[in-house]
Design a protein around this motif. Sequence first.
Motif, PDB file in Angstrom:
ATOM      1  N   MET A  56       0.842  -1.168   0.000  1.00 57.74           N
ATOM      2  CA  MET A  56       0.000   0.000   0.000  1.00 57.74           C
ATOM      3  C   MET A  56       0.889   1.234   0.000  1.00 57.74           C
ATOM      4  O   MET A  56       1.962   1.222   0.574  1.00 57.74           O
ATOM      5  CB  MET A  56      -0.931  -0.031   1.209  1.00 57.74           C
ATOM      6  N   GLU A  57       0.423   2.258  -0.613  1.00 55.88           N
ATOM      7  CA  GLU A  57       1.251   3.448  -0.780  1.00 55.88           C
ATOM      8  C   GLU A  57       0.925   4.544   0.225  1.00 55.88           C
ATOM      9  O   GLU A  57       1.743   5.419   0.465  1.00 55.88           O
ATOM     10  CB  GLU A  57       1.078   3.971  -2.200  1.00 55.88           C
ATOM     11  N   ASN A  58      -0.252   4.504   0.803  1.00 52.89           N
ATOM     12  CA  ASN A  58      -0.681   5.518   1.751  1.00 52.89           C
ATOM     13  C   ASN A  58       0.170   5.433   3.027  1.00 52.89           C
ATOM     14  O   ASN A  58       0.264   4.375   3.647  1.00 52.89           O
ATOM     15  CB  ASN A  58      -2.171   5.299   2.064  1.00 52.89           C
ATOM     16  N   LYS A  59       0.775   6.554   3.404  1.00 52.85           N
ATOM     17  CA  LYS A  59       1.646   6.558   4.585  1.00 52.85           C
ATOM     18  C   LYS A  59       0.877   6.236   5.860  1.00 52.85           C
ATOM     19  O   LYS A  59       1.398   5.586   6.761  1.00 52.85           O
ATOM     20  CB  LYS A  59       2.350   7.910   4.716  1.00 52.85           C
ATOM     21  N   LYS A  60      -0.384   6.674   5.935  1.00 48.17           N
ATOM     22  CA  LYS A  60      -1.204   6.353   7.110  1.00 48.17           C
ATOM     23  C   LYS A  60      -1.464   4.852   7.186  1.00 48.17           C
ATOM     24  O   LYS A  60      -1.479   4.274   8.268  1.00 48.17           O
ATOM     25  CB  LYS A  60      -2.528   7.118   7.068  1.00 48.17           C
ATOM     26  N   PRO A  68      -8.478  -4.383  -4.789  1.00 52.91           N
ATOM     27  CA  PRO A  68      -9.496  -5.380  -4.446  1.00 52.91           C
ATOM     28  C   PRO A  68      -8.967  -6.602  -3.693  1.00 52.91           C
ATOM     29  O   PRO A  68      -9.631  -7.096  -2.781  1.00 52.91           O
ATOM     30  CB  PRO A  68     -10.071  -5.798  -5.802  1.00 52.91           C
ATOM     31  N   LEU A  69      -7.786  -7.086  -4.063  1.00 49.49           N
ATOM     32  CA  LEU A  69      -7.234  -8.260  -3.389  1.00 49.49           C
ATOM     33  C   LEU A  69      -7.019  -7.976  -1.905  1.00 49.49           C
ATOM     34  O   LEU A  69      -7.404  -8.778  -1.045  1.00 49.49           O
ATOM     35  CB  LEU A  69      -5.911  -8.682  -4.046  1.00 49.49           C
ATOM     36  N   VAL A  70      -6.437  -6.838  -1.583  1.00 49.94           N
ATOM     37  CA  VAL A  70      -6.168  -6.488  -0.189  1.00 49.94           C
ATOM     38  C   VAL A  70      -7.478  -6.256   0.562  1.00 49.94           C
ATOM     39  O   VAL A  70      -7.626  -6.697   1.708  1.00 49.94           O
ATOM     40  CB  VAL A  70      -5.235  -5.259  -0.095  1.00 49.94           C
ATOM     41  N   VAL A  71      -8.431  -5.605  -0.083  1.00 45.59           N
ATOM     42  CA  VAL A  71      -9.738  -5.370   0.541  1.00 45.59           C
ATOM     43  C   VAL A  71     -10.361  -6.702   0.944  1.00 45.59           C
ATOM     44  O   VAL A  71     -10.826  -6.878   2.074  1.00 45.59           O
ATOM     45  CB  VAL A  71     -10.679  -4.596  -0.418  1.00 45.59           C
ATOM     46  N   GLU A 102     -10.095  -0.581   9.827  1.00 45.64           N
ATOM     47  CA  GLU A 102      -9.597   0.744   9.425  1.00 45.64           C
ATOM     48  C   GLU A 102      -8.606   0.614   8.268  1.00 45.64           C
ATOM     49  O   GLU A 102      -8.661   1.374   7.298  1.00 45.64           O
ATOM     50  CB  GLU A 102      -8.936   1.443  10.615  1.00 45.64           C
ATOM     51  N   LEU A 103      -7.722  -0.379   8.351  1.00 48.55           N
ATOM     52  CA  LEU A 103      -6.758  -0.611   7.274  1.00 48.55           C
ATOM     53  C   LEU A 103      -7.485  -0.934   5.970  1.00 48.55           C
ATOM     54  O   LEU A 103      -7.084  -0.485   4.894  1.00 48.55           O
ATOM     55  CB  LEU A 103      -5.815  -1.754   7.667  1.00 48.55           C
ATOM     56  N   ARG A 104      -8.572  -1.649   6.080  1.00 44.97           N
ATOM     57  CA  ARG A 104      -9.362  -2.000   4.890  1.00 44.97           C
ATOM     58  C   ARG A 104      -9.901  -0.744   4.195  1.00 44.97           C
ATOM     59  O   ARG A 104      -9.975  -0.697   2.963  1.00 44.97           O
ATOM     60  CB  ARG A 104     -10.505  -2.931   5.295  1.00 44.97           C
ATOM     61  N   THR A 105     -10.233   0.280   4.960  1.00 42.90           N
ATOM     62  CA  THR A 105     -10.730   1.519   4.337  1.00 42.90           C
ATOM     63  C   THR A 105      -9.649   2.166   3.468  1.00 42.90           C
ATOM     64  O   THR A 105      -9.949   2.728   2.418  1.00 42.90           O
ATOM     65  CB  THR A 105     -11.244   2.545   5.376  1.00 42.90           C
ATOM     66  N   TYR A 106      -8.384   2.060   3.904  1.00 39.08           N
ATOM     67  CA  TYR A 106      -7.289   2.588   3.087  1.00 39.08           C
ATOM     68  C   TYR A 106      -7.156   1.783   1.791  1.00 39.08           C
ATOM     69  O   TYR A 106      -6.898   2.345   0.722  1.00 39.08           O
ATOM     70  CB  TYR A 106      -5.967   2.572   3.847  1.00 39.08           C
ATOM     71  N   ALA A 107      -7.314   0.469   1.893  1.00 40.92           N
ATOM     72  CA  ALA A 107      -7.231  -0.372   0.701  1.00 40.92           C
ATOM     73  C   ALA A 107      -8.382  -0.056  -0.258  1.00 40.92           C
ATOM     74  O   ALA A 107      -8.195  -0.068  -1.482  1.00 40.92           O
ATOM     75  CB  ALA A 107      -7.251  -1.850   1.093  1.00 40.92           C
ATOM     76  N   LEU A 108      -9.555   0.254   0.302  1.00 40.09           N
ATOM     77  CA  LEU A 108     -10.686   0.659  -0.539  1.00 40.09           C
ATOM     78  C   LEU A 108     -10.377   1.962  -1.266  1.00 40.09           C
ATOM     79  O   LEU A 108     -10.639   2.094  -2.461  1.00 40.09           O
ATOM     80  CB  LEU A 108     -11.946   0.831   0.317  1.00 40.09           C
ATOM     81  N   GLU A 109      -9.802   2.922  -0.541  1.00 39.67           N
ATOM     82  CA  GLU A 109      -9.440   4.209  -1.138  1.00 39.67           C
ATOM     83  C   GLU A 109      -8.432   4.036  -2.268  1.00 39.67           C
ATOM     84  O   GLU A 109      -8.504   4.703  -3.296  1.00 39.67           O
ATOM     85  CB  GLU A 109      -8.857   5.158  -0.086  1.00 39.67           C
ATOM     86  N   GLU A 110      -7.469   3.134  -2.053  1.00 41.00           N
ATOM     87  CA  GLU A 110      -6.434   2.899  -3.063  1.00 41.00           C
ATOM     88  C   GLU A 110      -6.913   1.950  -4.161  1.00 41.00           C
ATOM     89  O   GLU A 110      -6.176   1.690  -5.105  1.00 41.00           O
ATOM     90  CB  GLU A 110      -5.171   2.332  -2.403  1.00 41.00           C
TER      91      GLU A 110
END
Length: 120
Positions: free
Chosen positions: A1-5, A44-47, A33-41
């Motif tokens: 994932m690329e999001n620093k948060k 689908p596999l990570v979600v 919460e981590l899943r929401t970042y994967a949704l934003e990015e």
Amino acid sequence: MENKKAIKLIDKILDNLDETGINTDTLIDDIKELRTYALEEQIPLVVKVLRFTYEHIEKYNSFMIPILDDEPTGEEELIEEREEDSPVDSLKYLLSLMKNLNNKINISDLKEYRNLLMTY
């Protein structure tokens, strides 16, 4: 994932796993919460893997999927290795895969975890 948060959250989850093991109270919320970042990015596999992971932990109060092997082994060896695996170690490995999704091996391992979680 690329999001620093997201990366910071993965690190926080890994630290918490080291300190308290699988504490379902905070762990499930952190994974959601981590899943929401994967949704934003839009990964689908990570979600999907994260959803399967927190549903699995909610159901079993642990992470029952063994850590993945690098090499295929015989059935007897596989059973022995699974008994030695720690749920915490396997979950830490799964989460650490998400830190570098440019690595083809990480993607392959995430797909394998997805399949194992689906069939457990």
